[in-house]
Design a protein around this motif. Structure first.
Motif, PDB file in Angstrom:
ATOM      1  N   VAL A 188       0.719   6.263  20.602  1.00  0.00           N
ATOM      2  CA  VAL A 188      -0.199   5.890  19.524  1.00  0.00           C
ATOM      3  C   VAL A 188       0.207   6.587  18.225  1.00  0.00           C
ATOM      4  O   VAL A 188       0.223   5.963  17.155  1.00  0.00           O
ATOM      5  N   VAL A 189       0.553   7.858  18.301  1.00  0.00           N
ATOM      6  CA  VAL A 189       1.020   8.576  17.109  1.00  0.00           C
ATOM      7  C   VAL A 189       2.285   7.917  16.567  1.00  0.00           C
ATOM      8  O   VAL A 189       2.420   7.691  15.359  1.00  0.00           O
ATOM      9  N   TYR A 190       3.192   7.572  17.456  1.00  0.00           N
ATOM     10  CA  TYR A 190       4.421   6.890  17.047  1.00  0.00           C
ATOM     11  C   TYR A 190       4.098   5.553  16.375  1.00  0.00           C
ATOM     12  O   TYR A 190       4.681   5.219  15.341  1.00  0.00           O
ATOM     13  N   PHE A 191       3.168   4.798  16.950  1.00  0.00           N
ATOM     14  CA  PHE A 191       2.797   3.499  16.365  1.00  0.00           C
ATOM     15  C   PHE A 191       2.213   3.670  14.969  1.00  0.00           C
ATOM     16  O   PHE A 191       2.490   2.872  14.071  1.00  0.00           O
ATOM     17  N   VAL A 192       1.405   4.705  14.779  1.00  0.00           N
ATOM     18  CA  VAL A 192       0.828   4.967  13.456  1.00  0.00           C
ATOM     19  C   VAL A 192       1.937   5.314  12.458  1.00  0.00           C
ATOM     20  O   VAL A 192       1.951   4.802  11.331  1.00  0.00           O
ATOM     21  N   LEU A 193       2.867   6.167  12.862  1.00  0.00           N
ATOM     22  CA  LEU A 193       3.968   6.540  11.971  1.00  0.00           C
ATOM     23  C   LEU A 193       4.836   5.327  11.615  1.00  0.00           C
ATOM     24  O   LEU A 193       5.174   5.121  10.444  1.00  0.00           O
ATOM     25  N   VAL A 194       5.181   4.531  12.609  1.00  0.00           N
ATOM     26  CA  VAL A 194       6.003   3.352  12.354  1.00  0.00           C
ATOM     27  C   VAL A 194       5.241   2.358  11.485  1.00  0.00           C
ATOM     28  O   VAL A 194       5.801   1.782  10.542  1.00  0.00           O
ATOM     29  N   GLY A 195       3.957   2.174  11.782  1.00  0.00           N
ATOM     30  CA  GLY A 195       3.148   1.258  10.976  1.00  0.00           C
ATOM     31  C   GLY A 195       3.048   1.694   9.529  1.00  0.00           C
ATOM     32  O   GLY A 195       3.125   0.865   8.611  1.00  0.00           O
ATOM     33  N   SER A 196       2.908   2.993   9.302  1.00  0.00           N
ATOM     34  CA  SER A 196       2.827   3.470   7.917  1.00  0.00           C
ATOM     35  C   SER A 196       4.148   3.248   7.182  1.00  0.00           C
ATOM     36  O   SER A 196       4.155   2.913   5.999  1.00  0.00           O
ATOM     37  N   ARG A 197       5.268   3.393   7.881  1.00  0.00           N
ATOM     38  CA  ARG A 197       6.579   3.127   7.264  1.00  0.00           C
ATOM     39  C   ARG A 197       6.715   1.640   6.937  1.00  0.00           C
ATOM     40  O   ARG A 197       7.266   1.278   5.900  1.00  0.00           O
ATOM     41  N   GLY A 198       6.207   0.807   7.824  1.00  0.00           N
ATOM     42  CA  GLY A 198       6.244  -0.626   7.551  1.00  0.00           C
ATOM     43  C   GLY A 198       5.430  -0.990   6.328  1.00  0.00           C
ATOM     44  O   GLY A 198       5.856  -1.801   5.492  1.00  0.00           O
ATOM     45  N   LEU A 199       4.247  -0.380   6.195  1.00  0.00           N
ATOM     46  CA  LEU A 199       3.413  -0.635   5.010  1.00  0.00           C
ATOM     47  C   LEU A 199       4.088  -0.132   3.737  1.00  0.00           C
ATOM     48  O   LEU A 199       4.017  -0.795   2.691  1.00  0.00           O
ATOM     49  N   LEU A 200       4.745   1.023   3.804  1.00  0.00           N
ATOM     50  CA  LEU A 200       5.472   1.534   2.635  1.00  0.00           C
ATOM     51  C   LEU A 200       6.590   0.582   2.216  1.00  0.00           C
ATOM     52  O   LEU A 200       6.807   0.360   1.019  1.00  0.00           O
ATOM     53  N   LEU A 201       7.270   0.026   3.192  1.00  0.00           N
ATOM     54  CA  LEU A 201       8.327  -0.943   2.875  1.00  0.00           C
ATOM     55  C   LEU A 201       7.752  -2.193   2.213  1.00  0.00           C
ATOM     56  O   LEU A 201       8.312  -2.705   1.236  1.00  0.00           O
TER      57      LEU A 201
END
Length: 148
Positions: free
Chosen positions: A15-28
């Motif tokens: 879940v922590v990994y998903f949040v981190l990856v999701g935030s990077r996707g939003l930044l992109l």
């Protein structure tokens, strides 16, 4: 108990990994160029797929544990009767007899979730995960149909 702790720790890390990856996707996506929006959308797909997979597996394990608890209360949990080699591996020749009995039991009463559960456990003990999972899914479906 140890398996539950391991599962929950792994799920929390995911879940922590998903949040981190999701935030990077939003930044992109916020960068606004067609390339970063495309990459951001692709990156956001990963946590969505991961969360769906985690939810399906958690749901499967929860239902299987519920069946195990019910069967345990009835005194119907299977006994591990598979013959093992000194190294701990299943003796395949001896296991065939156990599988034949479990399959015969399942063929005699194909609508009994308990038989399918015991067959799934035998497959699991023999490390035949695909068959074990299919048999357990069938046991869960039969159990839910019986309760409806």
């Amino acid at each position: 108990m140890r398996a539950k702790i391991t599962y929950f720790v792994t799920a929390a890390v995911l879940v922590v990994y998903f949040v981190l990856v999701g935030s990077r996707g939003l930044l992109l996506i916020q960068q606004g160029t067609w390339l970063t929006v495309a990459f951001g959308t692709a990156v956001l797909a990963l946590p969505v797929i991961g969360i769906w997979f985690l939810w399906k597996n958690t749901r499967f394990v929860t239902r299987a544990n519920r069946l195990a608890a019910e069967l345990d209360a009835e005194g119907g949990l299977p006994v591990d009767e598979l013959v093992r080699t000194p190294s701990g591996r299943i003796d395949r020749d001896a296991a065939d007899e156990v599988f034949a009995r479990r399959r015969a039991e399942t063929e005699d009463t194909p609508d009994d979730w308990r038989c399918w559960f015991r067959l799934a456990i035998a497959y699991h003990d023999a490390r035949d995960t695909p068959r074990a999972r299919k048999a357990m899914q069938h046991a869960i479906a039969l159990h839910e149909a019986a309760r409806a």
